[in-house]
Design an enzyme around this catalytic site. Structure first.
Site, PDB file in Angstrom:
ATOM      1  NE  ARG A  84      13.597  -3.584  -2.729  1.00 34.00           N
ATOM      2  CZ  ARG A  84      13.073  -2.734  -3.614  1.00 34.00           C
ATOM      3  NH1 ARG A  84      11.896  -2.965  -4.107  1.00 34.00           N
ATOM      4  NH2 ARG A  84      13.738  -1.661  -4.028  1.00 34.00           N
ATOM      5  CB  THR A  85      16.826  -2.917   3.778  1.00 37.30           C
ATOM      6  OG1 THR A  85      17.338  -3.641   2.662  1.00 37.30           O
ATOM      7  CG2 THR A  85      17.545  -3.352   5.037  1.00 37.30           C
ATOM      8  CE  LYS A 113      22.556  20.942  15.390  1.00 34.25           C
ATOM      9  NZ  LYS A 113      21.866  20.966  16.693  1.00 34.25           N
ATOM     10  NE  ARG A 134      20.655  -0.125   3.310  1.00 34.05           N
ATOM     11  CZ  ARG A 134      20.008  -0.669   2.270  1.00 34.05           C
ATOM     12  NH1 ARG A 134      19.571   0.089   1.292  1.00 34.05           N
ATOM     13  NH2 ARG A 134      19.799  -1.963   2.217  1.00 34.05           N
ATOM     14  CG  HIS A 168      22.507  -5.926   2.625  1.00 36.65           C
ATOM     15  ND1 HIS A 168      21.786  -5.951   3.799  1.00 36.65           N
ATOM     16  CD2 HIS A 168      21.714  -5.284   1.711  1.00 36.65           C
ATOM     17  CE1 HIS A 168      20.620  -5.359   3.592  1.00 36.65           C
ATOM     18  NE2 HIS A 168      20.558  -4.948   2.345  1.00 36.65           N
TER      19      HIS A 168
END
Ligand code: NCD
Length: 356
Positions: A84-85, A113, A134, A168
């Site tokens: 959803r986000t 790397k 996120r 959030h």
């Protein structure tokens, strides 16, 4: 994770002392913490979201919205799973005419790397005008904001789309928007009794939501959780300091009868170190169809999703179930937020396309 001198010191400062650094030209620029928002900002945001969703109903309206940020590009860097986000941010960007690119797996970024997060972030900022992050690492989005402010030629806004077990903030904006719309005919959010249920210890959505609810008057919170997953003290202390009444209980059925809203959440067992959640009895906090008759007529049920068994599917057809609307509200709120970050909200207000 940090290499630059200064970052450690910055990160360790109390959040309240550094909120100014997320502001540019008097406006919120980076969205890192829920503490950045004032009630007036949210009210403007929600009014803008209401307008945009009406404008978007026609092709003419969608064509207009698609011009507003057609000069901008966004990167969605999602190092943790998201449906959803991710999709609501991506579709918010597309609705506004922004082009998007995405990294959805940190193992495909050059950090594997041996590149430092700071170099990775500066690279992102070379190509895009907005970065949505996120990350499992709680400080990552803030490090991105700090790095771009301190070291990059191009300072682009950073939005936290979920920071580990901590916050959030944009989810909480859409949760508040959903409350506001749900309670529009019964006096708004002020004075409501709100139950948060489930893994309150590690649920970042409930942690950010407490911060935003504290900006409203006479809110009463009920924290319903297994004892092992109780709300952490930082939030409890914050609520006490701000005069927000709360009760911690495991009497789920008692709370259901009194609540104006029930905010259910999933067990956040991805944060387990040794499978310790397996022994927690979560099933007794499942919202069942049989509970509905005991709830207030006007009560609403929210859930940030994804859902496992916290709400029986049979509840979905009840008028109190607001979680599907809530997910869709996420896109409208994120459109409004991006407009405000870029200072293009006036374009919508002045468009003349909005008819009540
Ligand atoms: C939440 C999250 O990622 O914190 N989901 C979401 O963004 N809607 C809640 C969860 O994963 O349980």
């Amino acid at each position: 994770m940090q290499k630059y001198e200064g970052w450690e010191e910055f990160y360790s400062k109390p959040i309240e002392d550094k909120l100014d650094t997320f502001i540019k030209n008097g406006k919120i620029f980076d969205v890192i913490y829920a503490q950045q928002f004032e009630r007036s900002y949210m009210e403007e945001l929600f009014a803008l979201a209401d307008k945009v969703r009406v404008i978007a109903k026609t092709q003419q309206g969608m064509d207009f919205l698609g011009t507003i940020l057609s000069d901008k590009k966004a990167l969605l860097f999602f190092a943790q799973p998201s449906t959803r986000t991710f999709l609501s941010f991506q579709n918010a960007c597309h609705t506004l005419g922004m082009k998007t690119s995405e990294i959805r797996d940190a193992s495909t970024s050059s950090e594997v790397k041996g590149e430092s997060p700071e170099d990775t972030i500066r690279t992102f900022s070379s190509y895009v005008d907005l970065i949505i992050i996120r990350h499992f690492n709680e400080g990552y989005a803030e490090l991105a904001s700090w790095t771009l402010n301190e070291h990059a030629n191009r300072s682009v806004p950073v939005i936290n789309g979920g920071s580990g077990k901590d916050q959030h903030p944009t989810q909480s904006l859409l949760d508040m928007y959903t409350f506001q719309r749900s309670f529009a005919d019964i006096g708004g959010i002020d004075g409501k009794k709100i139950a948060m249920v489930g893994d309150l210890k590690r649920g970042r959505t409930v942690r950010s939501l407490c911060r935003l609810l504290s900006l409203y008057n006479d809110i009463e919170l009920f924290f319903v959780s297994p004892p092992q997953l109780a709300m952490r003290n930082d939030i409890l202390d914050f609520l006490s300091e701000n005069g927000v009444k709360y009760t911690q209980t495991d009497d789920f059925e008692g709370v259901l009868q009194n609540a104006d809203a029930v905010y259910s959440t999933r067990m956040q067992d991805e944060h387990d170190k040794n499978g310790e959640s397996a022994s927690v009895d979560y099933a007794r906090f499942t919202l069942k169809e049989s509970h509905l008759a005991t709830m207030k007529e006007h009560a609403v049920i929210l859930h940030p999703f994804p859902r496992r068994d916290e709400i029986e599917v049979a509840v979905d057809n009840n008028k109190r179930a607001a979680y599907w609307k809530q997910a869709r509200n996420g896109m409208w709120v994120r459109i409004a937020l991006i407009l405000k970050l870029f200072g293009r909200d006036d374009v919508v207000h002045q468009s003349g396309l909005f008819k009540n």
